[in-house]
Design an enzyme around this catalytic site. Structure first.
Site, mmCIF file in Angstrom:
data_model
loop_
_atom_site.group_PDB
_atom_site.id
_atom_site.type_symbol
_atom_site.label_atom_id
_atom_site.label_comp_id
_atom_site.label_asym_id
_atom_site.label_seq_id
_atom_site.Cartn_x
_atom_site.Cartn_y
_atom_site.Cartn_z
ATOM 1 N N PRO A 32 21.362 -32.868 10.476
ATOM 2 C CA PRO A 32 21.115 -32.848 9.240
ATOM 3 C C PRO A 32 21.624 -31.272 8.383
ATOM 4 O O PRO A 32 21.434 -30.281 9.313
ATOM 5 C CB PRO A 32 19.839 -33.164 8.650
ATOM 6 C CG PRO A 32 18.921 -32.746 9.966
ATOM 7 C CD PRO A 32 20.001 -32.942 11.256
ATOM 8 N N ASP A 33 22.273 -31.197 7.403
ATOM 9 C CA ASP A 33 22.733 -30.094 6.811
ATOM 10 C C ASP A 33 21.366 -29.742 5.839
ATOM 11 O O ASP A 33 20.248 -30.323 5.924
ATOM 12 C CB ASP A 33 23.873 -30.061 6.137
ATOM 13 C CG ASP A 33 23.826 -30.905 4.797
ATOM 14 O OD1 ASP A 33 22.674 -31.737 4.552
ATOM 15 O OD2 ASP A 33 25.080 -31.203 4.284
ATOM 16 N N PHE A 34 21.600 -28.684 4.964
ATOM 17 C CA PHE A 34 20.358 -28.337 3.965
ATOM 18 C C PHE A 34 20.534 -29.069 2.585
ATOM 19 O O PHE A 34 19.460 -29.549 2.322
ATOM 20 C CB PHE A 34 20.560 -26.773 3.987
ATOM 21 C CG PHE A 34 19.795 -26.103 5.112
ATOM 22 C CD1 PHE A 34 19.115 -26.763 6.016
ATOM 23 C CD2 PHE A 34 19.792 -24.470 5.047
ATOM 24 C CE1 PHE A 34 18.434 -26.056 7.051
ATOM 25 C CE2 PHE A 34 19.342 -24.069 6.218
ATOM 26 C CZ PHE A 34 18.660 -24.453 7.158
ATOM 27 N N ARG A 35 21.857 -28.943 2.385
ATOM 28 C CA ARG A 35 21.689 -29.252 0.741
ATOM 29 C C ARG A 35 22.291 -30.652 0.461
ATOM 30 O O ARG A 35 22.395 -31.196 -0.664
ATOM 31 C CB ARG A 35 22.567 -28.223 -0.071
ATOM 32 C CG ARG A 35 21.737 -27.033 -0.017
ATOM 33 C CD ARG A 35 22.561 -25.798 -0.767
ATOM 34 N NE ARG A 35 21.757 -24.293 -0.632
ATOM 35 C CZ ARG A 35 21.853 -23.663 0.773
ATOM 36 N NH1 ARG A 35 22.383 -23.995 1.921
ATOM 37 N NH2 ARG A 35 20.975 -22.719 0.565
ATOM 38 N N ASN A 103 26.919 -22.016 11.231
ATOM 39 C CA ASN A 103 26.176 -22.962 12.094
ATOM 40 C C ASN A 103 25.583 -22.280 13.333
ATOM 41 O O ASN A 103 26.152 -21.139 13.811
ATOM 42 C CB ASN A 103 26.865 -24.275 12.748
ATOM 43 C CG ASN A 103 27.385 -25.132 11.458
ATOM 44 O OD1 ASN A 103 26.683 -25.027 10.390
ATOM 45 N ND2 ASN A 103 28.174 -26.093 11.506
ATOM 46 N N ASP A 105 24.300 -24.395 16.100
ATOM 47 C CA ASP A 105 24.315 -25.424 16.848
ATOM 48 C C ASP A 105 24.924 -25.234 18.113
ATOM 49 O O ASP A 105 24.842 -25.989 19.097
ATOM 50 C CB ASP A 105 24.520 -26.773 16.342
ATOM 51 C CG ASP A 105 25.587 -26.818 15.529
ATOM 52 O OD1 ASP A 105 26.777 -26.454 16.006
ATOM 53 O OD2 ASP A 105 25.657 -27.450 14.496
ATOM 54 N N HIS A 120 25.379 -16.772 11.571
ATOM 55 C CA HIS A 120 24.013 -16.851 11.668
ATOM 56 C C HIS A 120 23.183 -17.008 13.021
ATOM 57 O O HIS A 120 22.107 -17.491 13.166
ATOM 58 C CB HIS A 120 23.728 -18.007 10.769
ATOM 59 C CG HIS A 120 24.085 -17.617 9.250
ATOM 60 N ND1 HIS A 120 24.076 -18.703 8.346
ATOM 61 C CD2 HIS A 120 24.474 -16.495 8.643
ATOM 62 C CE1 HIS A 120 24.444 -18.329 7.227
ATOM 63 N NE2 HIS A 120 24.610 -16.851 7.328
#
Ligand code: NAD
Length: 242
Positions: A32-35, A103, A105, A120
């Site tokens: 899932p993303d954030f927004r 990302n 991940d 990040h």
């Protein structure tokens, strides 16, 4: 010419493409993303996600941080999708210079991309805050205690940039140089809401800024080519010539 044909033509004409992406690149891999509407920010937690994944919160409430982080942000079953795979293919074909990602991940590397600037950080690097010993994401995910602690007693902190922490200077510099030197900048799967990462788009000096996203972004008006839709379908549909 429709948007996809223009994108294909531009890709065919360049060997200096740079991709800049965010959480939307991995939603089709099940992360899932954030927004987005089904993103983590729309789900109900005792604390908002941006509070939990901040440095002050990590220091004060590590058990709540790790509960959220291990269950929501370490997704070890996820596989690269068509977008990750196409970017790796474009790099192998000598067309793409670098991937700049927000990302954490590791899916670009899993897909085969080699030059990846992880603005990040990464869930795959975890470091004891006291002795510097490193741990894998699997170890952190499966740690038997609520807070992973090294035998030396130090807390094992993921090497991800939490809200309130600075970005790694060398990574940001490398990403900035890649964007500034790009002929085509493809931006995709990002709300362009998180700074300083989103500010990288301002360093692009060319006239082929491609923006691929499901939802509108604050930079839509700057795009030379704006494509609304699934990043996996759109990038996946590009054919790569040598
Ligand atoms: P964001 O959640 O703010 O925005 C994601 C954007 O991607 C949205 O605008 C949405 O419309 C778009 N999108 C989602 N799925 C898409 C798809 N399949 N095709 C096209 N567009 C799609 O993400 P952000 O801008 O990257 O900023 C959030 C921060 O969250 C980043 O700093 C990142 O570090 C972190 N994050 C990372 C991951 C990950 O590593 N996979 C996951 C969640 C959050």
């Amino acid at each position: 010419m429709n948007e996809l044909s223009i994108l294909q033509k531009w890709v065919d004409e360049s060997r200096k493409i740079v991709f800049f992406g965010g959480a939307g690149v991995s939603t089709e891999s099940g992360i899932p993303d954030f927004r987005s509407t089904d993103g983590l920010y729309r789900q109900q937690y005792a604390y908002p996600p941006e509070t939990v994944i901040s440095r002050p919160f990590f220091d004060r409430h590590p058990e709540i941080f790790f509960d959220f982080y291990r269950s929501r942000m370490i997704c070890l079953e996820a596989e690269p999708n068509a977008a990750h795979l196409k970017l790796a293919e474009l790099e192998r074909a000598g067309r793409l210079q670098a991937v700049v990602t927000q990302n954490i991940d590791g899916l670009h590397q899993l897909a085969g991309s080699r030059r990846v600037y992880e603005l990040h950080g990464s869930i795959h690097r975890n470091i004891c805050q006291r002795c510097g010993k490193t741990y894998t994401a699997r170890q952190v995910k499966d740690w038997p205690d609520p807070v992973p602690r090294c035998p030396c007693g130090g807390i094992i902190k993921p090497d991800v940039v939490l809200y309130g922490e600075p970005l790694d200077e060398a990574t940001l510099q490398g990403a900035a140089e890649a964007v500034a030197g790009a002929e085509i900048l493809i931006v995709g799967g990002t709300s362009l809401a998180v700074y300083p990462a989103a500010g990288l788009v301002d360093l692009y000096r060319g006239n082929r800024l491609v923006l691929i996203n499901r939802d509108p972004t604050p930079q839509d008006r700057r795009a030379d080519l704006l494509i609304r839709g699934s990043i996996g379908e759109i990038l996946g549909g590009i054919s790569v010539s040598l």
